[in-house]
Write a protein that holds these residues in place. Structure first.
Motif, short mmCIF file in Angstrom:
data_model
loop_
_atom_site.label_atom_id
_atom_site.label_comp_id
_atom_site.label_asym_id
_atom_site.label_seq_id
_atom_site.Cartn_x
_atom_site.Cartn_y
_atom_site.Cartn_z
N ILE A 120 0.85 -1.19 0.00
CA ILE A 120 0.00 0.00 0.00
C ILE A 120 0.89 1.23 0.00
CG2 ILE A 120 -1.91 -1.13 1.21
CD1 ILE A 120 -1.02 0.36 3.76
N HIS A 121 0.37 2.31 -0.52
CA HIS A 121 1.06 3.60 -0.47
C HIS A 121 0.04 4.72 -0.61
CE1 HIS A 121 1.09 2.36 -4.73
NE2 HIS A 121 0.94 3.65 -4.99
N HIS A 122 0.49 5.95 -0.48
CA HIS A 122 -0.39 7.13 -0.52
C HIS A 122 -1.61 6.92 0.37
CE1 HIS A 122 1.95 9.25 -3.43
NE2 HIS A 122 1.87 8.26 -4.31
N SER A 123 -1.35 6.49 1.58
CA SER A 123 -2.41 6.27 2.57
C SER A 123 -2.55 7.54 3.42
CB SER A 123 -2.04 5.07 3.44
OG SER A 123 -2.95 4.92 4.47
N PHE A 135 -10.60 9.04 4.16
CA PHE A 135 -9.47 8.12 4.03
C PHE A 135 -9.23 7.85 2.56
CE2 PHE A 135 -7.87 3.68 3.87
CZ PHE A 135 -6.69 3.86 4.57
N THR A 136 -7.97 7.94 2.14
CA THR A 136 -7.59 7.57 0.78
C THR A 136 -6.41 6.63 0.84
OG1 THR A 136 -6.08 9.43 0.50
CG2 THR A 136 -8.37 9.77 -0.20
N ILE A 137 -6.36 5.72 -0.12
CA ILE A 137 -5.26 4.74 -0.14
C ILE A 137 -5.10 4.17 -1.55
CG2 ILE A 137 -6.74 2.78 0.49
CD1 ILE A 137 -4.33 1.79 2.24
N HIS A 138 -3.86 3.86 -1.89
CA HIS A 138 -3.56 3.12 -3.12
C HIS A 138 -3.13 1.72 -2.68
CE1 HIS A 138 -2.76 6.64 -6.07
NE2 HIS A 138 -3.59 7.02 -5.11
N ILE A 139 -3.77 0.71 -3.24
CA ILE A 139 -3.47 -0.68 -2.88
C ILE A 139 -2.95 -1.40 -4.13
CG2 ILE A 139 -4.43 -2.86 -2.06
CD1 ILE A 139 -6.59 -1.23 -0.62
N ALA A 169 -14.33 7.08 1.88
CA ALA A 169 -13.07 6.40 1.57
C ALA A 169 -12.89 6.30 0.07
CB ALA A 169 -13.05 5.01 2.19
N THR A 170 -11.68 6.61 -0.39
CA THR A 170 -11.32 6.42 -1.79
C THR A 170 -10.24 5.34 -1.82
OG1 THR A 170 -11.79 8.73 -2.30
CG2 THR A 170 -10.43 7.51 -3.88
N ILE A 171 -10.57 4.23 -2.45
CA ILE A 171 -9.66 3.08 -2.51
C ILE A 171 -9.24 2.89 -3.96
CG2 ILE A 171 -9.39 0.62 -2.03
CD1 ILE A 171 -11.84 1.01 -0.06
N GLU A 172 -7.99 3.15 -4.25
CA GLU A 172 -7.47 2.99 -5.61
C GLU A 172 -6.74 1.66 -5.68
OE1 GLU A 172 -5.56 4.79 -9.39
OE2 GLU A 172 -6.64 5.99 -7.93
N ILE A 173 -7.19 0.82 -6.58
CA ILE A 173 -6.54 -0.48 -6.79
C ILE A 173 -5.57 -0.35 -7.96
CG2 ILE A 173 -6.90 -2.91 -7.42
CD1 ILE A 173 -8.01 -2.26 -4.65
N GLU A 174 -4.33 -0.76 -7.72
CA GLU A 174 -3.30 -0.74 -8.76
C GLU A 174 -2.73 -2.14 -8.90
OE1 GLU A 174 -0.50 2.12 -7.32
OE2 GLU A 174 -1.85 3.82 -7.67
N PHE A 175 -2.30 -2.44 -10.09
CA PHE A 175 -1.70 -3.75 -10.35
C PHE A 175 -0.19 -3.61 -10.38
CE2 PHE A 175 -5.97 -3.76 -12.03
CZ PHE A 175 -6.48 -4.91 -11.49
N GLU A 176 0.50 -4.71 -10.11
CA GLU A 176 1.96 -4.68 -10.03
C GLU A 176 2.60 -4.12 -11.30
OE1 GLU A 176 3.76 -8.19 -7.50
OE2 GLU A 176 2.26 -8.95 -8.92
N GLU A 177 2.01 -4.39 -12.44
CA GLU A 177 2.61 -4.01 -13.72
C GLU A 177 2.48 -2.53 -14.03
OE1 GLU A 177 -0.31 -6.29 -13.89
OE2 GLU A 177 1.09 -7.74 -13.05
N GLU A 178 1.55 -1.83 -13.39
CA GLU A 178 1.32 -0.43 -13.75
C GLU A 178 2.11 0.51 -12.85
OE1 GLU A 178 -2.62 1.35 -12.90
OE2 GLU A 178 -3.05 -0.49 -11.81
N PHE A 181 -0.23 6.39 -10.54
CA PHE A 181 -0.68 7.62 -11.18
C PHE A 181 -0.14 8.86 -10.46
CE2 PHE A 181 -3.88 11.03 -11.15
CZ PHE A 181 -3.86 11.38 -12.49
N MET A 182 -0.01 8.81 -9.13
CA MET A 182 0.39 9.98 -8.36
C MET A 182 1.83 10.40 -8.58
SD MET A 182 -2.31 10.91 -6.78
CE MET A 182 -1.70 12.04 -5.55
N ASP A 183 2.74 9.44 -8.66
CA ASP A 183 4.15 9.83 -8.78
C ASP A 183 4.85 9.25 -10.00
OD1 ASP A 183 4.51 7.20 -7.98
OD2 ASP A 183 4.98 7.73 -5.92
N GLY A 184 4.15 8.44 -10.79
CA GLY A 184 4.72 7.91 -12.03
C GLY A 184 5.76 6.83 -11.86
N ARG A 185 6.04 6.43 -10.61
CA ARG A 185 7.02 5.38 -10.37
C ARG A 185 6.36 4.03 -10.44
NH1 ARG A 185 9.46 7.01 -4.81
NH2 ARG A 185 7.39 7.82 -4.56
N PRO A 186 7.14 3.00 -10.78
CA PRO A 186 6.57 1.64 -10.76
C PRO A 186 6.13 1.28 -9.34
CG PRO A 186 8.73 1.67 -11.84
CD PRO A 186 8.51 3.03 -11.23
N ASN A 187 5.09 0.47 -9.22
CA ASN A 187 4.60 0.08 -7.91
C ASN A 187 5.61 -0.79 -7.20
OD1 ASN A 187 2.10 1.39 -7.69
ND2 ASN A 187 1.22 -0.01 -9.16
#
Length: 188
Positions: A120-123, A135-139, A169-178, A181-187
Motif C-alpha cells: 500500500i502507499h499514498h495512505s 481516508f484515501t489509499i492506493h493498494i 473512503a477512496t480506494i485505488e486499486i493498482e496492479f503490479e505491472e502499472e 498515477f500519483m508519482d509515475g514510479r513503478p509500484n
C-alpha cells in the motif's frame, strides 16, 4: 476616572449570568467542535459575570473601586488562556491532522495483511470536522483473476474502516505491472 456604578453593574451582571447560563445549557449537549467551543465560551462568560456580580456587591458595601479594573484584567487573562488551549485543537483540525482516535499504522498493517494485497502507499487519513473522517489509499494487488477479487479486497478494506467511523473512503486499486498515477514510479 469615574467611580464604578455598582448598582448598574449588579443588575447587568444578573442579566449576563441568566442569558449566558441559558445559552451554555442549550449548547452543552453538542458534539461538534463548534458546539463545544461555544459552550465553553458561554461558560467562561457565566464565570465572568459571576465575578462581576460578586465585585459589584463588594463595591456596594466597600468603596474599593480598583476591583473593577483588576477584575477586567483577570477575566481577560482567563479567556486568553482558554482560547490558546482550544486554538491548538482547532488548528490541528484546520490543518487536516489525522484523527487521534484512529491508529493509522494498525489500519495500514491490517490492510496489508489482506489476501492478494502486495503493498500500500499514498495512505492518508484526515478529518474535515470531528464527525467526518476521510481516508484515501492506493493498494497494489497481485494474482488477480477477475473483478470479483478486486471488489472483495475493497469490501474487506471498508469493513476494516467501519470501527474508525470513516465517512468517505477512496480506494485505488493498482496492479503490479502499472505505474502509480500519483508519482509515475513503478509500484513497489
Amino acid at each position: 476616572p469615574e467611580t464604578t456604578d455598582a448598582k448598574g453593574m449588579f443588575f447587568f451582571a444578573l442579566i449576563g449570568v441568566a442569558v449566558n447560563g441559558f445559552a451554555a445549557m442549550r449548547l452543552q449537549k453538542g458534539h461538534s467542535m463548534n458546539e463545544k467551543v461555544l459552550s465553553l465560551h458561554f461558560m467562561e462568560d457565566v464565570l465572568g459575570w459571576i465575578a462581576v456580580l460578586i465585585t459589584s456587591i463588594i463595591i456596594l458595601f466597600q468603596e474599593v473601586h480598583i476591583l473593577d479594573p483588576i477584575l477586567s484584567l483577570a477575566i481577560t487573562g482567563y479567556i486568553l488562556f482558554g482560547v490558546t488551549k482550544r486554538l491548538k485543537e482547532t488548528m490541528y483540525m484546520f490543518l487536516q491532522g489525522a484523527p487521534k482516535e484512529v491508529d493509522l499504522t494498525e489500519l495500514q498493517n491490517n490492510i496489508n495483511s489482506i489476501d492478494k494485497v502486495r503493498s500500500i502507499h499514498h495512505s492518508h487519513l484526515w478529518s474535515l470536522d470531528e464527525k467526518n473522517k476521510i481516508f484515501t489509499i492506493h493498494i497494489v494487488v497481485s494474482d488477480i483473476n477477475d473483478i470479483s477479487e478486486v471488489i472483495s479486497i475493497k469490501n474487506k478494506v471498508r469493513e476494516l474502516l467501519k470501527p474508525t467511523e470513516v465517512s468517505h473512503a477512496t480506494i485505488e486499486i493498482e496492479f503490479e505491472e502499472e505505474k502509480c498515477f500519483m508519482d509515475g514510479r513503478p509500484n513497489p
